[in-house]
Design an enzyme around this catalytic site. Structure first.
Site, PDB file in Angstrom:
ATOM      1  N   HIS A   1      -3.716  19.120   6.285  1.00 15.45           N
ATOM      2  CA  HIS A   1      -3.419  18.602   7.623  1.00 15.45           C
ATOM      3  C   HIS A   1      -2.985  19.696   8.588  1.00 15.45           C
ATOM      4  CE1 HIS A   1      -2.581  14.520   5.489  1.00 15.45           C
ATOM      5  NE2 HIS A   1      -3.859  14.675   5.781  1.00 15.45           N
TER       6      HIS A   1
ATOM      7  N   ASN B   1       6.252  11.145  -8.408  1.00 20.76           N
ATOM      8  CA  ASN B   1       6.649  10.645  -7.088  1.00 20.76           C
ATOM      9  C   ASN B   1       7.682   9.553  -7.262  1.00 20.76           C
ATOM     10  OD1 ASN B   1       6.027  10.508  -4.067  1.00 20.76           O
ATOM     11  ND2 ASN B   1       5.785   8.365  -4.668  1.00 20.76           N
TER      12      ASN B   1
ATOM     13  N   CYS C   1     -10.102  25.983  24.807  1.00 16.73           N
ATOM     14  CA  CYS C   1     -10.821  27.189  24.382  1.00 16.73           C
ATOM     15  C   CYS C   1     -10.643  27.511  22.902  1.00 16.73           C
ATOM     16  CB  CYS C   1     -10.394  28.393  25.222  1.00 16.73           C
ATOM     17  SG  CYS C   1      -8.716  29.005  24.891  1.00 16.73           S
TER      18      CYS C   1
ATOM     19  N   SER D   1       2.816   9.330  -1.866  1.00 18.81           N
ATOM     20  CA  SER D   1       2.505   7.932  -2.158  1.00 18.81           C
ATOM     21  C   SER D   1       1.008   7.667  -2.063  1.00 18.81           C
ATOM     22  CB  SER D   1       3.249   7.013  -1.185  1.00 18.81           C
ATOM     23  OG  SER D   1       2.790   7.224   0.142  1.00 18.81           O
TER      24      SER D   1
ATOM     25  N   GLY E   1       8.987   6.248  -6.466  1.00 16.20           N
ATOM     26  CA  GLY E   1       8.436   5.045  -5.870  1.00 16.20           C
ATOM     27  C   GLY E   1       6.962   4.890  -6.193  1.00 16.20           C
TER      28      GLY E   1
ATOM     29  N   CYS F   1      -5.240  25.878  21.571  1.00 13.38           N
ATOM     30  CA  CYS F   1      -5.617  25.332  22.863  1.00 13.38           C
ATOM     31  C   CYS F   1      -6.730  24.318  22.658  1.00 13.38           C
ATOM     32  CB  CYS F   1      -6.074  26.447  23.792  1.00 13.38           C
ATOM     33  SG  CYS F   1      -6.753  25.841  25.363  1.00 13.38           S
TER      34      CYS F   1
ATOM     35  N   CYS G   1      11.156  16.041  -7.365  1.00 14.41           N
ATOM     36  CA  CYS G   1      10.220  17.111  -7.751  1.00 14.41           C
ATOM     37  C   CYS G   1      10.944  18.403  -8.108  1.00 14.41           C
ATOM     38  CB  CYS G   1       9.243  17.372  -6.609  1.00 14.41           C
ATOM     39  SG  CYS G   1       8.359  15.911  -6.036  1.00 14.41           S
TER      40      CYS G   1
ATOM     41  N   ASN H   1       1.236  18.555   3.567  1.00 16.93           N
ATOM     42  CA  ASN H   1       2.372  18.905   4.412  1.00 16.93           C
ATOM     43  C   ASN H   1       1.996  19.965   5.437  1.00 16.93           C
ATOM     44  OD1 ASN H   1       3.790  17.157   2.785  1.00 16.93           O
ATOM     45  ND2 ASN H   1       4.621  18.771   1.481  1.00 16.93           N
TER      46      ASN H   1
END
Length: 314
Positions: free
Chosen positions: A161, A286, A172, A262, A288, A169, A304, A144
């Site tokens: 991630h 989870n 730079c 998932s 599903g 930027c 959760c 997340n």
């Protein structure tokens, strides 16, 4: 489920105002949480045993842990972005190539940022932070970008991630807080207004092309280059050094718990494969099916934030 959102931005006497309206037949907490079967007491006991036996537990979280905080995910049945709209997430290559696409992205993100940045951890985030404090959680890897684990106090953490609360930027590499960029947006767009409907998983909203055309996007204050949130967009890859770091943490662990993912995206799924190679026990929480159900010794389909606080980490 019936959902309707309205976000209106306007400039008034030099100050930006945001009005957010929302209607949902399920209330705000369950807004983006998919339906789930009744909790199985025996499986809860199995998860408790799994956690009790773990001495170096690695936890990997995905979008499903944050839906109870009011952030939609992509893939959940009935309530995920793909189920609610025909909208697609922005692609890394498109963002790099096209100034109009960057303009559209930042306009949408600007409108959604006040709400997204104000969201708070839910009981699942707090539970994992407590597990770390008590020495149960060895390392936490999140897919997340919402900073909710950080807000809950987690420190042994890798944001796989990246994080929406940072901006960099592309020329730079200069980094600034997202809140600073929001102020620059406001200064450049003092007469701009927008009304949006719908929320996306990564903090933006849906706007028309007409609304976007007049939105002004600032450049890097240091070199004039284009700005991008410090996150991995779809079509991009995770930094190899970060991948190696997480892979080492998995190899040092004695068990792996997946929470709210998932595992459809390979950037997270690869660590399940590493755990399997090391013959670590894997449990999955989870709602599903997931890509790794056949590799798990335990699978639970529950929200959760309802289940994790039931587990005693000691």
């Amino acid at each position: 489920m019936r959902m309707s959102f309205g976000l209106t931005f306007r400039a008034a006497k030099g100050h930006w105002m945001v009005n957010i309206s929302r209607q949902c037949s399920h209330g705000s907490i369950g807004l983006f949480v998919p339906p789930s079967p009744p909790r199985d007491p025996e499986k809860v006991k199995e998860l408790q045993r799994f956690i009790t036996l773990s001495k170096r537990l690695l936890v990997m979280t995905g979008a499903g842990i944050s839906t109870e905080s009011g952030i939609p995910d992509y893939r959940s049945e009935k309530v995920g972005l793909y189920a609610r709209t025909d909208q697609k997430p922005i692609q890394h290559g498109d963002f790099l190539r096209s100034a109009p696409i960057r303009q559209r992205y930042w306009a949408r993100n600007f409108v959604g940022w006040p709400r997204f940045s104000s969201l708070q951890p839910n009981p699942a985030h707090w539970a994992l932070s407590n597990w770390e404090r008590l020495g149960k959680l060895y390392w936490l890897v999140t897919q997340n970008v919402d900073a909710l684990h950080t807000k809950a106090g987690s420190q042994r953490l890798t944001e796989l991630h990246g994080c929406m609360h940072r901006v960099l930027c592309l020329d730079c590499g200069e980094q600034i807080p997202r809140a600073v960029l929001q102020e620059r947006f406001e200064a450049l767009n003092c007469t701009w207004s927008a009304e949006a409907h719908g929320l996306a998983p990564d903090g933006d909203v849906f706007l028309t092309e007409e609304q976007v055309q007049s939105f002004q996007v600032p450049s890097c204050a240091r070199c004039g280059g284009p700005l991008k949130p410090d996150v991995v967009f779809f079509g991009d890859t995770v930094n190899p050094d970060k991948v190696d770091f997480v892979r080492r943490r998995v190899k040092e662990a004695d068990s792996l718990l997946v929470v709210g993912s998932s595992l459809q995206v390979y950037s997270g799924y690869r660590f399940i494969l590493t755990a399997r190679e090391k013959q670590l026990p894997i449990a999955i929480l989870n709602i599903g099916p997931t890509r790794s159900d056949d590799l798990a010794c335990l699978k639970l389909d529950s929200p959760c934030g309802e289940l994790l606080p039931l587990i005693d980490p000691r």
